[in-house]
Scaffold this active site. Structure first.
Site, PDB file in Angstrom:
ATOM      1  N   GLU A  35       8.877  -4.829  11.131  1.00 36.95           N
ATOM      2  CA  GLU A  35       9.267  -3.509  10.715  1.00 36.95           C
ATOM      3  C   GLU A  35       9.849  -2.537  11.789  1.00 36.95           C
ATOM      4  O   GLU A  35       9.253  -2.599  12.862  1.00 36.95           O
ATOM      5  CB  GLU A  35       8.280  -2.699   9.897  1.00 36.95           C
TER       6      GLU A  35
ATOM      7  N   ASP B 204       0.880  -1.390   0.129  1.00 40.65           N
ATOM      8  CA  ASP B 204      -0.016   0.173  -0.043  1.00 40.65           C
ATOM      9  C   ASP B 204       0.934   1.355  -0.022  1.00 40.65           C
ATOM     10  O   ASP B 204       0.378   2.220  -0.139  1.00 40.65           O
ATOM     11  CB  ASP B 204      -1.101   0.126   1.100  1.00 40.65           C
ATOM     12  N   SER B 205       2.006   1.145   0.052  1.00 44.89           N
ATOM     13  CA  SER B 205       3.108   2.077  -0.082  1.00 44.89           C
ATOM     14  C   SER B 205       2.799   2.764  -1.478  1.00 44.89           C
ATOM     15  O   SER B 205       3.534   3.652  -1.927  1.00 44.89           O
ATOM     16  CB  SER B 205       4.485   1.705   0.112  1.00 44.89           C
TER      17      SER B 205
ATOM     18  N   GLU C  27      -1.827  -5.928   8.585  1.00 44.21           N
ATOM     19  CA  GLU C  27      -0.852  -5.417   9.838  1.00 44.21           C
ATOM     20  C   GLU C  27      -1.791  -5.929  11.072  1.00 44.21           C
ATOM     21  O   GLU C  27      -2.861  -5.794  10.986  1.00 44.21           O
ATOM     22  CB  GLU C  27      -0.559  -3.785   9.713  1.00 44.21           C
TER      23      GLU C  27
ATOM     24  N   LYS D 248      -1.389  -9.342   2.540  1.00 43.67           N
ATOM     25  CA  LYS D 248      -0.788  -9.146   3.881  1.00 43.67           C
ATOM     26  C   LYS D 248      -1.328  -7.952   4.597  1.00 43.67           C
ATOM     27  O   LYS D 248      -2.227  -7.310   4.252  1.00 43.67           O
ATOM     28  CB  LYS D 248       0.845  -8.245   3.602  1.00 43.67           C
TER      29      LYS D 248
ATOM     30  N   ASP E 139      -0.874  -6.165  -0.281  1.00 42.41           N
ATOM     31  CA  ASP E 139      -1.157  -5.363   1.088  1.00 42.41           C
ATOM     32  C   ASP E 139      -2.684  -5.364   0.981  1.00 42.41           C
ATOM     33  O   ASP E 139      -3.391  -4.766   0.004  1.00 42.41           O
ATOM     34  CB  ASP E 139      -0.626  -3.941   0.971  1.00 42.41           C
TER      35      ASP E 139
END
Length: 283
Positions: free
Chosen positions: A195, A57-58, A128, A126, A96
């Site tokens: 991270e 998503d970056s 979080e 992915k 993501d």
């Protein structure tokens, strides 16, 4: 040396497509090589070197100039996931799940994850979160959706945690991060991104969690590494501490564009060799 037909056949064989199961089996062996990808030509370039390509998503910050990842939606991730899957032939492509697409309920997470995989051809998603997301990870994994976890510094939660500072730099911060990683692994994640944590904590997490730990800003103690490709290629002026620039592509691009602009302005480009002639012309 001449190449025999047999040699040619061997060289032409495609590499085996990586899967979440393959990545899981790499725990404690050869370090896992991962990079981000958002577009087809870059994915094709990265594919032969990487075990895993993350459609992060970056993309919101790297390609769209956003201040954070929070404005990225599912449709954007699907669009870029399709592009990367067109270019990747052997690396595992992971997408993501963007902010707001999985936190509400595990059923919401399943609907969005299933759509993202079915509409792109990617091999995993992915998400979080630690202990609080373990039940969602379990729900997805039990329904055939491979999940890559993400703990430590979590960009989607930066507002709640006071920014992008590294985590685990004092021992009293360690236990929650260790427990988060263990909870996600035990729930069925095939690997976990760790991270922005101090090296001793990264080493401890890697030793105590039985799935691969993929570090970003977490030292070489991890089972693998991931970076944003554009960061390591030097496309941005800001350079995080944990990024090594393997080239200064941004400067090279500016130099090339400057040369082009100069040649256009003095009419050196296009030259004769770049110009079409009439059919049948003598010269």
């Amino acid at each position: 040396m001449s190449t025999t037909p047999k040699d040619t056949a061997i060289d032409a064989r495609p590499k085996r497509q990586q899967t979440a199961k393959n990545i899981r089996a790499m725990k404690g062996s050869t370090p896992i090589v991962c990079l981000t990808a958002y577009i087809t030509p870059m994915a094709a370039r990265l594919d032969k070197h990487c075990d895993l390509l993350l459609v992060g998503d970056s993309v919101g910050m790297v390609l769209y100039g956003m201040d954070s990842t929070l404005g990225v939606d599912v449709d954007t991730m699907i669009r870029h996931g399709r592009a990367v899957c067109r270019g990747a032939k052997q690396a595992l492509v992971v997408i993501d799940m963007p902010f707001g697409s999985y936190e509400e309920t595990k059923e919401q997470a399943f609907r969005n994850a299933a759509r993202m995989l079915s509409e792109t051809g990617a091999g995993a998603v992915k998400l979080e979160g630690g202990i609080e997301m373990a039940e969602t990870v379990r729900f997805l994994a039990h329904r055939g959706i491979p999940v890559l976890g993400h703990v430590g510094l979590m960009p989607q939660s930066v507002h709640a945690h006071g920014g992008y500072g590294a985590r685990g730099r004092s021992v009293d911060e360690w236990q929650p991060i260790i427990e988060d990683a263990k909870a996600i692994a035990e729930a069925g994640a095939f690997a976990v991104v760790l991270e922005g944590v101090a090296e001793p904590l990264a080493r401890k997490v890697t030793e105590e969690v039985d799935v691969p730990i993929i570090g970003i800003g977490a030292s070489n103690a991890c089972d693998g590494q991931i970076l944003v490709t554009e960061d390591m290629l030097g496309l941005f002026a800001i350079n995080p501490k944990f990024v090594k620039r393997y080239m200064e592509l941004g400067a090279a691009i500016e130099e090339a564009i400057g040369a082009y602009a100069g040649e256009v302005r003095c009419r050196a480009f296009p030259a004769e060799e770049h110009t079409y002639k009439m059919r049948g012309a003598n010269s």
